[in-house]
Design an enzyme around this catalytic site. Structure first.
Site, short mmCIF file in Angstrom:
data_model
loop_
_atom_site.label_atom_id
_atom_site.label_comp_id
_atom_site.label_asym_id
_atom_site.label_seq_id
_atom_site.Cartn_x
_atom_site.Cartn_y
_atom_site.Cartn_z
N LYS A 1 0.78 -1.23 0.00
CA LYS A 1 0.00 0.00 0.00
C LYS A 1 0.81 1.28 0.00
O LYS A 1 0.25 2.37 -0.17
CB LYS A 1 -0.93 0.02 1.22
N LYS B 1 -7.06 5.85 -3.77
CA LYS B 1 -6.00 6.14 -4.73
C LYS B 1 -6.21 5.43 -6.07
O LYS B 1 -5.47 5.65 -7.02
CB LYS B 1 -4.63 5.76 -4.14
N VAL C 1 -6.93 5.21 6.85
CA VAL C 1 -7.49 4.74 8.11
C VAL C 1 -6.68 5.31 9.26
O VAL C 1 -5.47 5.11 9.34
CB VAL C 1 -7.51 3.20 8.18
#
Length: 253
Positions: free
Chosen positions: A86, A128, A169
């Site tokens: 990520k 994204k 998050v």
């Protein structure tokens, strides 16, 4: 949607969101196959949930390995796929590794779910993926495309596939909150790439609820997109560090 006595496969179970989902499911009486490629993180997960881990099954493995996923998917009712690479900068420099995890890994999830007659598969994607400018975002978009297309090529199998998009998050591993806090604790300036950047946020609790909502409501092919709070990055830096805290812009303003 009754989740007790159901069997779940959670990939990336040792990550922030995967851990929170695993913990919630165990409390609800579900059996959870916690799948992750980090032995140490799985060890810590197992210890952290020792009081409620009667129905916890620990699976050390990588989503790049279809055979291992097939074993982990045996008897599973629902899969929530959280495992991914990520970090934008790491993905740019390690592009093919990112393909192996974020694209080939998703296809392996699809194939193992169809093979094992999993009822529902929920893929956790990223904001994204929208008009992606980064390699990581592009792989997440392709992951969404694979998940959506899986509903067409599953044949007569019952499995349905959907995606849900997360923002950042709060307090997850590698989040901007933790990065800024670490810099403040060390009395370092806050590094910001561009003052034009905005970030969209979910709390860990909101992320978990979003997964449960999506799993309940999905009929196959949806991309669930929550309304998220947003902050411009400079305002966030000022709130965390103080009005006069030094900021280092890594690209010209």
């Amino acid at each position: 949607m009754k989740l007790n006595k159901k069997r779940f496969l959670i990939t990336g179970a040792a990550g922030t969101v995967g851990f929170a989902i695993t913990k919630r499911l165990l409390k609800l009486g579900a059996t959870v196959c916690a799948f992750d490629n980090s032995e140490n993180d799985l060890f810590n997960l197992n210890k952290s949930l020792s009081k409620i881990n009667k129905n916890l099954r620990i699976f050390l493995g990588d989503i790049r390995n279809l055979d291992r996923l097939n074993k982990a998917s045996t008897g599973v009712d629902y899969t929530i796929h959280c495992a991914a690479l990520k970090h934008v900068e790491i993905s740019e420099y390690n592009s093919f590794e990112t393909i192996l995890t974020n694209i080939i890994g998703v296809q392996n999830i699809i194939e193992s779910a169809i093979t094992n007659n999993v009822k529902k598969v929920l893929f956790t994607s990223s904001d994204k993926s929208v008009n992606p400018s980064s390699f990581m975002g592009t792989t997440k978009l392709l992951g969404e495309k694979l998940i959506t297309a899986a509903n067409k090529h599953k044949g007569k199998k019952q499995t349905i596939f959907s995606s849900v998009r997360f923002g950042n998050v709060l307090n997850s591993n590698g989040s901007i909150f933790k990065i800024f806090k670490n810099q403040i604790d060390k009395n370092l300036p806050l590094n910001i790439t561009s003052e034009k950047m905005s970030r969209y946020f979910l709390s860990i609790e909101q992320a978990v609820e979003l997964c449960f909502f999506s799993l309940k409501e999905m009929i196959g092919g949806e991309i669930f997109i929550p309304k998220m709070q947003s902050f411009d990055i400079v305002t966030l830096a000022r709130v965390m560090g103080g009005k006069n805290y030094p900021i280092n812009y890594t690209q010209p303003k």
